[in-house]
Design an enzyme around this catalytic site. Structure first.
Site, short mmCIF file in Angstrom:
data_model
loop_
_atom_site.label_atom_id
_atom_site.label_comp_id
_atom_site.label_asym_id
_atom_site.label_seq_id
_atom_site.Cartn_x
_atom_site.Cartn_y
_atom_site.Cartn_z
N HIS A 1 -3.44 58.12 31.06
CA HIS A 1 -2.20 57.73 31.74
C HIS A 1 -2.15 58.54 33.04
CE1 HIS A 1 -0.01 56.01 28.14
NE2 HIS A 1 -0.88 56.78 27.51
N HIS B 1 -7.87 55.94 26.95
CA HIS B 1 -7.23 55.67 28.24
C HIS B 1 -6.57 56.93 28.76
CE1 HIS B 1 -4.44 54.63 24.98
NE2 HIS B 1 -3.45 55.06 25.75
N ASP C 1 0.67 50.17 33.70
CA ASP C 1 1.18 50.11 32.33
C ASP C 1 2.27 49.04 32.24
OD1 ASP C 1 1.14 52.40 29.81
OD2 ASP C 1 2.77 50.92 29.86
#
Ligand code: AMP
Length: 113
Positions: A101, A99, A30
């Protein structure tokens, strides 16, 4: 989708610090990490969010989760990490391409904010 930033990362048009890629899935660090390890795992194919996934996406969703496990182990956070997917703006989703995380490397509180 040409205007989707994660589609463009998957296609290699925008740089990202990749930690995994295969035929179906790409994973990268990220840009604004919320933990010492913070990786995003995306399907190559555009899906807006988990909520847009149908039964036919079951295998793909499994691949994303198994990639999370493999990456967490490889990056040294296998003993404690969190896998999160935000669905919808009110839940904090800011990029509308599904997505996961993967967060770890520090104590993670519960409940989340
Ligand atoms: P969410 O808010 O759940 O949609 O998560 C989107 C995440 O994408 C955020 O944590 C952002 O920091 C991250 N992000 C946005 N653009 C990029 C990029 N170009 N490379 C890596 N991460 C990004």
């Amino acid at each position: 989708m040409s205007d989707c930033i994660f589609c463009r990362i998957a296609a290699g048009e925008i740089p990202a610090q990749r930690v995994h890629e295969d035929e179906h899935v790409v994973a990268f660090h990220d840009l604004h990490p919320q933990a010492p390890t913070h990786v995003l795992i995306i399907p190559r194919r555009h899906l807006v969010s988990l909520h847009a996934a149908g039964d036919e996406e079951g295998l793909l969703l499994g691949r994303l989760l198994l990639a999370a496990r493999e990456i967490a182990e490889r990056l040294g956070i296998g003993t404690g990490y969190r896998v999160v997917t935000n669905c919808g703006a009110s839940a904090g989703q800011s990029v509308f391409h599904l997505h996961l995380h993967v967060l770890g490397g520090r104590p993670l509180g519960w409940p989340p904010g």
